[in-house]
Motif scaffolding. Structure first.
Motif, short mmCIF file in Angstrom:
data_model
loop_
_atom_site.label_atom_id
_atom_site.label_comp_id
_atom_site.label_asym_id
_atom_site.label_seq_id
_atom_site.Cartn_x
_atom_site.Cartn_y
_atom_site.Cartn_z
N GLU A 422 41.52 -8.42 27.01
CA GLU A 422 40.35 -9.15 27.48
C GLU A 422 39.70 -8.40 28.64
OE1 GLU A 422 41.93 -12.95 28.47
OE2 GLU A 422 42.29 -13.52 26.37
N ASP A 423 38.59 -8.94 29.15
CA ASP A 423 37.85 -8.26 30.21
C ASP A 423 38.73 -7.92 31.42
OD1 ASP A 423 35.59 -8.45 28.65
OD2 ASP A 423 34.32 -9.19 30.28
N ALA A 424 39.63 -8.81 31.79
CA ALA A 424 40.48 -8.57 32.96
C ALA A 424 41.40 -7.37 32.76
CB ALA A 424 41.31 -9.81 33.26
N ASP A 425 41.66 -7.01 31.51
CA ASP A 425 42.53 -5.87 31.20
C ASP A 425 41.75 -4.56 31.13
OD1 ASP A 425 44.66 -7.73 30.76
OD2 ASP A 425 43.86 -8.10 28.75
N ILE A 426 40.43 -4.63 31.21
CA ILE A 426 39.58 -3.46 31.03
C ILE A 426 39.01 -3.03 32.37
CG2 ILE A 426 37.51 -2.57 29.88
CD1 ILE A 426 37.96 -4.74 27.72
N LEU A 427 39.36 -1.84 32.82
CA LEU A 427 38.76 -1.30 34.04
C LEU A 427 37.31 -0.96 33.79
CD1 LEU A 427 39.15 -0.33 36.98
CD2 LEU A 427 39.77 1.91 36.04
N GLY A 428 37.02 -0.42 32.59
CA GLY A 428 35.64 -0.09 32.30
C GLY A 428 35.46 0.68 31.02
N VAL A 429 34.32 1.32 30.91
CA VAL A 429 33.88 2.04 29.72
C VAL A 429 33.49 3.45 30.12
CG1 VAL A 429 32.03 2.15 27.98
CG2 VAL A 429 33.07 -0.06 28.56
N GLU A 430 33.82 4.43 29.27
CA GLU A 430 33.43 5.82 29.56
C GLU A 430 32.96 6.50 28.28
OE1 GLU A 430 35.80 8.44 32.27
OE2 GLU A 430 36.03 9.62 30.42
N ALA A 431 31.87 7.26 28.40
CA ALA A 431 31.30 8.00 27.27
C ALA A 431 31.59 9.48 27.43
CB ALA A 431 29.81 7.76 27.19
N PRO A 432 32.52 10.04 26.66
CA PRO A 432 32.84 11.47 26.77
C PRO A 432 31.85 12.35 26.01
CG PRO A 432 34.79 10.16 26.15
CD PRO A 432 33.57 9.32 25.92
N LEU A 433 31.65 13.55 26.53
CA LEU A 433 30.86 14.57 25.86
C LEU A 433 31.69 15.85 25.82
CD1 LEU A 433 28.26 15.59 24.57
CD2 LEU A 433 27.34 16.01 26.84
N TRP A 434 32.31 16.09 24.66
CA TRP A 434 33.10 17.30 24.44
C TRP A 434 32.15 18.43 24.06
CZ3 TRP A 434 37.93 16.68 26.09
CH2 TRP A 434 38.46 15.39 26.11
N THR A 435 32.53 19.66 24.38
CA THR A 435 31.53 20.73 24.30
C THR A 435 31.93 21.89 23.39
OG1 THR A 435 32.42 21.81 26.30
CG2 THR A 435 30.65 20.17 26.61
N GLU A 436 32.67 21.62 22.33
CA GLU A 436 32.94 22.70 21.38
C GLU A 436 31.66 23.36 20.88
OE1 GLU A 436 36.50 19.86 20.78
OE2 GLU A 436 34.37 19.71 21.25
N THR A 437 30.62 22.55 20.66
CA THR A 437 29.34 23.08 20.15
C THR A 437 28.22 22.98 21.18
OG1 THR A 437 28.55 20.99 19.21
CG2 THR A 437 30.01 22.32 17.83
N ILE A 438 28.53 22.52 22.38
CA ILE A 438 27.51 22.22 23.39
C ILE A 438 27.51 23.35 24.42
CG2 ILE A 438 26.64 20.49 25.00
CD1 ILE A 438 26.94 19.58 22.04
N GLU A 457 25.05 0.27 28.67
CA GLU A 457 24.89 -1.16 28.48
C GLU A 457 26.24 -1.84 28.20
OE1 GLU A 457 21.71 -3.85 26.03
OE2 GLU A 457 21.13 -2.42 27.57
N ALA A 458 27.12 -1.15 27.48
CA ALA A 458 28.45 -1.71 27.23
C ALA A 458 29.24 -1.87 28.52
CB ALA A 458 29.22 -0.81 26.26
N GLY A 459 29.01 -0.97 29.48
CA GLY A 459 29.76 -1.02 30.73
C GLY A 459 29.16 -1.93 31.77
N TRP A 460 27.84 -2.04 31.80
CA TRP A 460 27.17 -2.79 32.87
C TRP A 460 26.78 -4.20 32.47
CZ3 TRP A 460 25.70 -1.73 37.98
CH2 TRP A 460 24.82 -2.65 38.55
N SER A 461 26.23 -4.39 31.31
CA SER A 461 25.51 -5.62 30.95
C SER A 461 26.46 -6.74 30.54
CB SER A 461 24.52 -5.31 29.82
OG SER A 461 23.61 -4.32 30.21
N PRO A 462 25.94 -7.97 30.48
CA PRO A 462 26.77 -9.08 29.98
C PRO A 462 27.32 -8.79 28.59
CG PRO A 462 24.74 -9.91 30.95
CD PRO A 462 24.59 -8.41 30.87
N ALA A 463 28.39 -9.46 28.25
CA ALA A 463 29.03 -9.28 26.96
C ALA A 463 28.08 -9.65 25.83
CB ALA A 463 30.30 -10.11 26.86
N THR A 464 28.31 -9.05 24.67
CA THR A 464 27.54 -9.41 23.48
C THR A 464 27.62 -10.92 23.26
OG1 THR A 464 28.16 -7.28 22.54
CG2 THR A 464 27.26 -8.92 21.03
#
Length: 504
Positions: A422-438, A457-464
């Protein structure tokens, strides 16, 4: 009356009944100097107008601790004035980012619509990750990515500093790492590394945008580069038939002891788990890194250790996480490390599995919560920003159920990924960008935008389901309205045909 477009969606937004606030060369900005400078810079790029630090029809920027929780802010705009109030300096900064999104054309004039916003983040940790190991990215590019991420209210930059292809951070305790293991990138491209002063500059620059830096030194796998500098610490590469097939598909040749690796296969490298010299190395590296990193987190990796036995992996993770904890830092590890029984109980788990977990990914992630800690969610088939788009460009990979559309990047709910979390178990959300082709800053922009906005929006905004704005149809319209702002800021976003992009 339609609501103005804001991304990430605020907790509360109401359109006012009156006339908008009109911007002009006479518009003044008062209050906090740092926030005023940030606002003026973006507005000059967007509108060509220069705000003045003087009395007049004013935009007021202020901090008031009674305004709400940490990082929260309020905006009240009408025809006479605009007031942005942050509960702290970070909240005021985020309020300014929202204000820049509110600016719109009205014929040949620029306006801020009459509006009232009260906003605060859902999760404490909202991160982006940049892999500078597969392809090295210079200081200016990292700073640019910090600016872009901060504009969407991200507050953490995770730097993936080491991998099989290169070691990217100068350390006085282990100078041979950058002397012998930093020169190459994937495909034989040039490598590079950050000096200690450059790393401190990254940390300082991020802090000025209210972001922490989370440095990652990946262990015990992804360590072929360590063996180039300290061969006595690394096992010889382990290559099986599955890995040979990966190499056949992607090229790069088989890894060999003592030779730089420029392919993209994973899982063939390991530190020597039973050698005490390995733990002296771990202590040196993380000890020096801790002294340079004011943020609370040090990331030890722990993923894809395919050539390390389960027993050895558990032993290593237990000792490495304890070393970090003893330094007064919070360890972070990829979700595989949850299988290590002796892991330090403060260790944060980072889940990179799929939105619908497979192969016991969720069990290993839940182990962190059972240990009394929390999770960072980075579901690869939603918010790995290096996954290919459905229709161009010719960048990225597709292994995570790819290609990944903008809609898929948006249409997931953090509290529904792992059963029992649940939300209390989640510190947050992170979007990785791996760079094999970048390879370039332009590549980063193209792959990150607009999908990084979905992660924001998944990390900041109210839940769906808790806000009428938290729908795909709402998001695609709101993010489309940001196209002109992003263009004015030099962000070369992917013009996805899923989005109705505004033209001015």
């Amino acid at each position: 009356m339609s609501l103005p477009s804001v991304v990430p969606a605020p907790a509360s937004i109401e359109a006012g009944p009156g006339e908008p606030f009109r911007l002009s060369g006479e518009t003044a900005v008062t209050g906090d100097a740092a926030a005023a400078a940030a606002l003026s810079s973006v507005l000059q790029a967007r509108t060509g107008l220069t705000l003045a630090r003087r009395d007049g029809a004013a935009i007021a920027l202020r901090v008031d601790p009674s305004a709400g929780a940490a990082e929260s802010y309020r905006i009240a705009a009408d025809a006479a004035s605009v007031v942005v109030t942050g509960a702290d300096a970070a909240g005021l900064f985020y309020g300014v980012q929202t204000l820049t999104q509110l600016v719109a054309r009205d014929g040949e004039e620029w306006i801020i619509p009459a509006v009232t916003i009260a906003d605060a983040p859902r999760f404490a940790y909202r991160g982006v990750m940049l892999d500078v190991a597969r392809h090295f990215h210079p200081l200016a590019t990292v700073k640019g990515y910090i600016d872009r991420a901060a504009s969407l209210k991200f507050n953490a930059l995770h730097l993936h500093l080491t991998d099989d292809q290169g070691w990217r951070l100068q350390l006085e305790s282990r100078p041979e790492l950058t002397e012998h293991a930093a020169a190459t990138s994937v495909g034989g491209d040039p490598g590079g590394f950050y000096t200690k002063d450059e790393y401190r500059e990254i940390v300082s620059y991020a802090a000025s945008r209210h972001m922490i830096v989370v440095p990652e030194i990946d262990m015990p796998g992804h360590t072929h580069a360590v063996g180039l500098a300290y061969p006595e610490l690394a096992e010889d590469p382990s290559v099986n038939d599955e890995m040979r097939e990966i190499i056949r598909l992607h090229g790069g040749g088989e890894p060999a002891p003592g030779e730089p690796y420029t392919g993209i296969a994973v899982g063939f490298s390991s530190l020597k788990i039973g050698d005490e010299a390995t733990y002296d190395f771990v202590a040196d590296v993380f000890g020096e890194l801790a002294a340079m990193t004011p943020g609370p987190y040090l990331h030890l990796g722990g993923d894809e250790s395919l050539s390390t036995s389960d027993e050895d992996f558990a032993s290593f993770i237990a000792r490495a996480s304890a070393i970090i904890a003893d330094l007064g830092k919070t360890p972070v590890a990829w979700h595989e490390a949850g299988a290590a029984a002796g892991i330090a109980d403060t260790t944060i788990g980072q889940y990179w599995g799929f939105v619908t977990p497979t192969g016991g990914m969720d069990d290993r992630a839940r182990a962190f919560v059972a240990n009394g800690s929390q999770l960072i969610l980075s579901p690869a088939d939603a918010i790995y920003l290096d996954m290919q788009y459905p229709s161009g460009p010719q960048l990225g990979l597709a292994w995570a159920n790819g290609p990944t559309s903008v809609e898929r990047a948006y249409s997931w709910e953090p509290s529904e990924v792992i059963a029992g979390i649940e939300d209390a178990d989640i510190l947050g959300v992170e979007a990785p960008l791996w760079t094999e082709t970048i390879r370039t800053e332009a590549d980063i922009d193209l792959m990150a935008f607009p999908r990084v906005a979905a992660a924001a929006e998944a990390g900041w905004s109210p839940a769906t389901g808790e806000s009428e704005l938290r729908t795909w149809e709402s998001f695609r319209a709101r993010v489309g309205a940001l196209g002109p702002l992003w263009t004015s800021l030099g962000i070369g976003f992917h013009p996805s045909d899923e989005i109705p992009w505004a033209d001015r």
